[in-house]
Motif scaffolding. Structure first.
Motif, PDB file in Angstrom:
ATOM      1  N   LEU A 216       0.873  -1.247  -0.005  1.00 34.11           N
ATOM      2  CA  LEU A 216       0.101  -0.059   0.043  1.00 34.11           C
ATOM      3  C   LEU A 216       0.831   1.088   0.114  1.00 34.11           C
ATOM      4  O   LEU A 216       2.066   1.084   0.636  1.00 34.11           O
ATOM      5  N   SER A 217       0.520   2.170  -0.657  1.00 38.08           N
ATOM      6  CA  SER A 217       0.940   3.539  -0.817  1.00 38.08           C
ATOM      7  C   SER A 217       0.233   4.637   0.016  1.00 38.08           C
ATOM      8  O   SER A 217      -0.827   4.814  -0.328  1.00 38.08           O
ATOM      9  N   TYR A 218       0.998   5.350   0.907  1.00 34.98           N
ATOM     10  CA  TYR A 218       0.444   6.521   1.617  1.00 34.98           C
ATOM     11  C   TYR A 218       1.137   7.846   1.148  1.00 34.98           C
ATOM     12  O   TYR A 218       1.219   8.651   1.690  1.00 34.98           O
ATOM     13  N   THR A 219       1.730   7.830  -0.077  1.00 36.06           N
ATOM     14  CA  THR A 219       2.637   9.108  -0.493  1.00 36.06           C
ATOM     15  C   THR A 219       1.789  10.094  -0.838  1.00 36.06           C
ATOM     16  O   THR A 219       2.053  11.300  -0.401  1.00 36.06           O
ATOM     17  N   VAL A 220       0.703  10.059  -1.559  1.00 37.14           N
ATOM     18  CA  VAL A 220      -0.428  11.080  -1.861  1.00 37.14           C
ATOM     19  C   VAL A 220      -0.613  11.969  -0.369  1.00 37.14           C
ATOM     20  O   VAL A 220      -0.529  13.055  -0.278  1.00 37.14           O
ATOM     21  N   GLN A 221      -1.318  10.971   0.631  1.00 38.26           N
ATOM     22  CA  GLN A 221      -1.447  11.849   1.730  1.00 38.26           C
ATOM     23  C   GLN A 221      -0.290  12.324   2.712  1.00 38.26           C
ATOM     24  O   GLN A 221      -0.474  13.474   3.244  1.00 38.26           O
ATOM     25  N   GLN A 222       0.649  11.592   2.584  1.00 39.19           N
ATOM     26  CA  GLN A 222       2.022  12.003   3.382  1.00 39.19           C
ATOM     27  C   GLN A 222       2.679  13.335   2.693  1.00 39.19           C
ATOM     28  O   GLN A 222       2.912  14.323   3.384  1.00 39.19           O
ATOM     29  N   ASN A 223       2.345  13.230   1.354  1.00 40.16           N
ATOM     30  CA  ASN A 223       2.851  14.639   0.610  1.00 40.16           C
ATOM     31  C   ASN A 223       1.895  15.774   1.319  1.00 40.16           C
ATOM     32  O   ASN A 223       2.429  17.012   1.329  1.00 40.16           O
ATOM     33  N   LEU A 224       0.737  15.657   1.149  1.00 36.62           N
ATOM     34  CA  LEU A 224      -0.127  16.636   1.780  1.00 36.62           C
ATOM     35  C   LEU A 224       0.234  17.140   3.349  1.00 36.62           C
ATOM     36  O   LEU A 224       0.339  18.294   3.667  1.00 36.62           O
ATOM     37  N   LEU A 225       0.125  16.203   4.145  1.00 41.46           N
ATOM     38  CA  LEU A 225       0.702  16.325   5.525  1.00 41.46           C
ATOM     39  C   LEU A 225       2.211  17.092   5.642  1.00 41.46           C
ATOM     40  O   LEU A 225       2.361  17.737   6.327  1.00 41.46           O
ATOM     41  N   ASP A 226       3.056  16.552   4.649  1.00 44.57           N
ATOM     42  CA  ASP A 226       4.431  17.305   4.930  1.00 44.57           C
ATOM     43  C   ASP A 226       4.395  18.598   4.400  1.00 44.57           C
ATOM     44  O   ASP A 226       5.179  19.490   4.712  1.00 44.57           O
ATOM     45  N   ALA A 227       3.472  18.998   3.556  1.00 42.33           N
ATOM     46  CA  ALA A 227       3.392  20.245   3.073  1.00 42.33           C
ATOM     47  C   ALA A 227       2.607  21.282   4.221  1.00 42.33           C
ATOM     48  O   ALA A 227       2.309  22.466   3.965  1.00 42.33           O
ATOM     49  N   GLY A 228       2.396  20.571   5.217  1.00 43.87           N
ATOM     50  CA  GLY A 228       1.429  21.429   6.359  1.00 43.87           C
ATOM     51  C   GLY A 228       0.113  21.252   6.469  1.00 43.87           C
ATOM     52  O   GLY A 228      -0.511  21.837   7.299  1.00 43.87           O
ATOM     53  N   PHE A 229      -0.414  20.755   5.444  1.00 48.69           N
ATOM     54  CA  PHE A 229      -2.115  20.517   5.763  1.00 48.69           C
ATOM     55  C   PHE A 229      -2.629  19.603   6.622  1.00 48.69           C
ATOM     56  O   PHE A 229      -1.806  18.588   6.806  1.00 48.69           O
ATOM     57  N   ILE A 230      -3.732  19.702   6.876  1.00 51.03           N
ATOM     58  CA  ILE A 230      -4.292  19.164   8.199  1.00 51.03           C
ATOM     59  C   ILE A 230      -5.650  18.200   7.676  1.00 51.03           C
ATOM     60  O   ILE A 230      -6.453  19.023   7.278  1.00 51.03           O
ATOM     61  N   ASP A 231      -5.563  17.062   8.193  1.00 52.25           N
ATOM     62  CA  ASP A 231      -6.510  16.206   7.673  1.00 52.25           C
ATOM     63  C   ASP A 231      -7.475  16.330   8.818  1.00 52.25           C
ATOM     64  O   ASP A 231      -7.627  15.873  10.123  1.00 52.25           O
ATOM     65  N   VAL A 232      -8.869  17.080   8.536  1.00 52.57           N
ATOM     66  CA  VAL A 232      -9.722  17.508   9.558  1.00 52.57           C
ATOM     67  C   VAL A 232     -10.355  16.394  10.219  1.00 52.57           C
ATOM     68  O   VAL A 232     -10.731  16.608  11.442  1.00 52.57           O
ATOM     69  N   LEU A 233     -10.727  15.267   9.604  1.00 50.27           N
ATOM     70  CA  LEU A 233     -11.402  14.018  10.410  1.00 50.27           C
ATOM     71  C   LEU A 233     -10.463  13.561  11.376  1.00 50.27           C
ATOM     72  O   LEU A 233     -11.163  13.307  12.650  1.00 50.27           O
ATOM     73  N   LYS A 234      -9.244  13.618  11.339  1.00 52.57           N
ATOM     74  CA  LYS A 234      -8.404  12.897  12.226  1.00 52.57           C
ATOM     75  C   LYS A 234      -8.055  13.960  13.318  1.00 52.57           C
ATOM     76  O   LYS A 234      -7.783  13.722  14.403  1.00 52.57           O
ATOM     77  N   LEU A 235      -8.401  15.302  12.883  1.00 48.06           N
ATOM     78  CA  LEU A 235      -8.006  16.307  13.942  1.00 48.06           C
ATOM     79  C   LEU A 235      -9.214  16.251  15.134  1.00 48.06           C
ATOM     80  O   LEU A 235      -8.905  16.582  16.308  1.00 48.06           O
ATOM     81  N   LYS A 236     -10.350  15.625  14.779  1.00 47.92           N
ATOM     82  CA  LYS A 236     -11.546  15.726  15.712  1.00 47.92           C
ATOM     83  C   LYS A 236     -11.934  14.343  15.901  1.00 47.92           C
ATOM     84  O   LYS A 236     -12.718  14.119  16.947  1.00 47.92           O
ATOM     85  N   ASN A 237     -11.636  13.314  15.146  1.00 47.46           N
ATOM     86  CA  ASN A 237     -11.805  11.919  15.307  1.00 47.46           C
ATOM     87  C   ASN A 237     -10.700  10.841  15.048  1.00 47.46           C
ATOM     88  O   ASN A 237     -10.030  10.745  14.014  1.00 47.46           O
ATOM     89  N   LYS A 238     -10.158  10.575  16.287  1.00 47.37           N
ATOM     90  CA  LYS A 238      -8.955   9.664  16.333  1.00 47.37           C
ATOM     91  C   LYS A 238      -9.200   8.450  15.815  1.00 47.37           C
ATOM     92  O   LYS A 238      -8.370   7.705  15.069  1.00 47.37           O
ATOM     93  N   ASN A 239     -10.230   7.928  16.128  1.00 42.84           N
ATOM     94  CA  ASN A 239     -10.688   6.657  15.539  1.00 42.84           C
ATOM     95  C   ASN A 239     -10.884   6.572  14.161  1.00 42.84           C
ATOM     96  O   ASN A 239     -11.100   7.711  13.384  1.00 42.84           O
ATOM     97  N   PHE A 240     -10.725   5.363  13.495  1.00 43.68           N
ATOM     98  CA  PHE A 240     -10.838   5.138  12.033  1.00 43.68           C
ATOM     99  C   PHE A 240     -12.324   5.174  11.770  1.00 43.68           C
ATOM    100  O   PHE A 240     -13.247   4.493  12.277  1.00 43.68           O
ATOM    101  N   VAL A 241     -12.655   5.895  10.801  1.00 42.04           N
ATOM    102  CA  VAL A 241     -13.992   6.242  10.274  1.00 42.04           C
ATOM    103  C   VAL A 241     -13.931   5.970   8.713  1.00 42.04           C
ATOM    104  O   VAL A 241     -13.359   6.732   7.929  1.00 42.04           O
ATOM    105  N   ALA A 242     -14.879   4.910   8.227  1.00 43.16           N
ATOM    106  CA  ALA A 242     -14.667   4.636   6.886  1.00 43.16           C
ATOM    107  C   ALA A 242     -15.628   5.657   6.159  1.00 43.16           C
ATOM    108  O   ALA A 242     -16.738   5.974   6.424  1.00 43.16           O
ATOM    109  N   THR A 243     -15.306   6.111   4.869  1.00 45.56           N
ATOM    110  CA  THR A 243     -16.285   6.666   4.022  1.00 45.56           C
ATOM    111  C   THR A 243     -16.567   5.879   2.682  1.00 45.56           C
ATOM    112  O   THR A 243     -17.412   6.337   1.887  1.00 45.56           O
ATOM    113  N   ALA A 244     -16.429   4.597   2.722  1.00 44.71           N
ATOM    114  CA  ALA A 244     -16.747   3.817   1.696  1.00 44.71           C
ATOM    115  C   ALA A 244     -16.284   2.183   2.060  1.00 44.71           C
ATOM    116  O   ALA A 244     -15.483   1.887   2.820  1.00 44.71           O
TER     117      ALA A 244
END
Length: 299
Positions: A216-244
């Protein structure tokens, strides 16, 4: 003053009052509700004329802004009429091809004026829609579903477009179906059958290249995080929540996934009030993805 002059003055005053009210409205709002929703192939599962089921649902949410994905078969006129039906006076569609089932445009609708629109389709699979609403800069996108390498190129394009924009440190919101995995969900995926599922799909469809060196690759999301962007669902919900997948599409995936995201720039971090994945009787049954909702303070 004669009657004609009085009438003219009244008209001008009305226009000025209407205009000043319209432009002041966003600044007067204390909080903003935004939803990002992949509505599945032009809202295919809503067979009503004008997509009345989606309209009823959107009315009930009363969001200020909705970022839509997979708006197949919509035209500008259809989108504007659709948006007006749930109280959004402003609507922008990335691209239109009413007869192409594989076009997959994104769109944004709003109660408030949408300005500084930039539609980017070059070097992207589905494209990205850039638009400002007040002081907020939005990027709505739907990333390549077939190849990890292409998704990485797409997210790097978006990151650079913000980095070299006129307001790189401003209030940015990136929303959409990113078709990729977050490193914040790695623990959940490691104990699931996701890797085996993807390997099996790639055997059946050789066009797919969604693994890197068999993993599995996590590069897409990691690049966003490395650029300083914040995943808001994880900011407010530490548990895994599926969207599909949703209940109606559960047979399409044996593993719960999170493909739908809202990312924000650091300036907005302290303004985030609430984030949730909207799961109800409607969203269970009218798309293969669940929508993500964010509420922020309008500072």
């Amino acid at each position: 003053m004669n009657k004609s002059k009085l009438k003219f003055a009244a008209i001008i005053s009305g226009i000025m009052l209407s205009t000043s009210t319209a432009f002041a409205a966003l600044d007067d709002v204390k909080q903003l509700k935004m939803i990002s929703y992949n509505a599945y192939n032009g809202m295919q599962l809503d067979q009503s004329e004008g997509k009345q089921k989606f309209i009823q649902w959107a009315k009930a949410q009363d969001a200020d802004i909705i970022a839509w994905q997979e708006m197949n078969f919509f035209t500008r006129e259809k989108l504007e009429k659709f948006a007006a039906s749930y109280g959004h006076k402003y609507a922008v569609l990335l691209k239109e091809s009413p007869d192409d089932a594989a076009f997959f445009p994104v769109a944004i609708t709003s109660k408030y004026p949408i300005i500084h629109v930039n539609k980017v389709i070059d070097n992207m699979w589905h494209g990205a829609l850039y638009a400002d609403i007040g002081k907020y800069h939005f990027v709505v996108t739907h990333m390549n579903p077939f190849w990890t390498a292409k998704r990485i190129d797409e997210i790097n394009l978006i990151i650079d477009s913000i980095k070299y924009s006129h307001d790189p440190n401003g209030k940015w919101i990136i929303a959409g179906d990113l078709n990729s995995f977050s490193p914040a969900d790695k623990t959940e995926y490691d104990k699931s059958n996701l890797l085996e599922d993807i390997k099996e799909k790639q055997k059946k469809r050789p066009i797919l290249e969604n693994l890197v060196d068999g993993q599995l690759s996590y590069t897409v999301q990691q690049n966003l995080l490395d650029a300083g962007f914040i995943d808001v669902l994880k900011l407010k919900n530490k548990n895994f929540v599926a969207t599909a997948p949703t209940k109606v599409f559960y047979d399409q995936a044996s593993t719960p996934l999170r493909y739908d995201y809202i990312y924000i720039s650091p300036m907005l971090k302290n303004d985030v009030m609430d984030v949730k994945v909207l799961k109800d009787e409607f969203t269970d049954n009218y798309s293969d993805h669940y929508p993500v909702q964010m509420i922020i303070k309008n500072n």
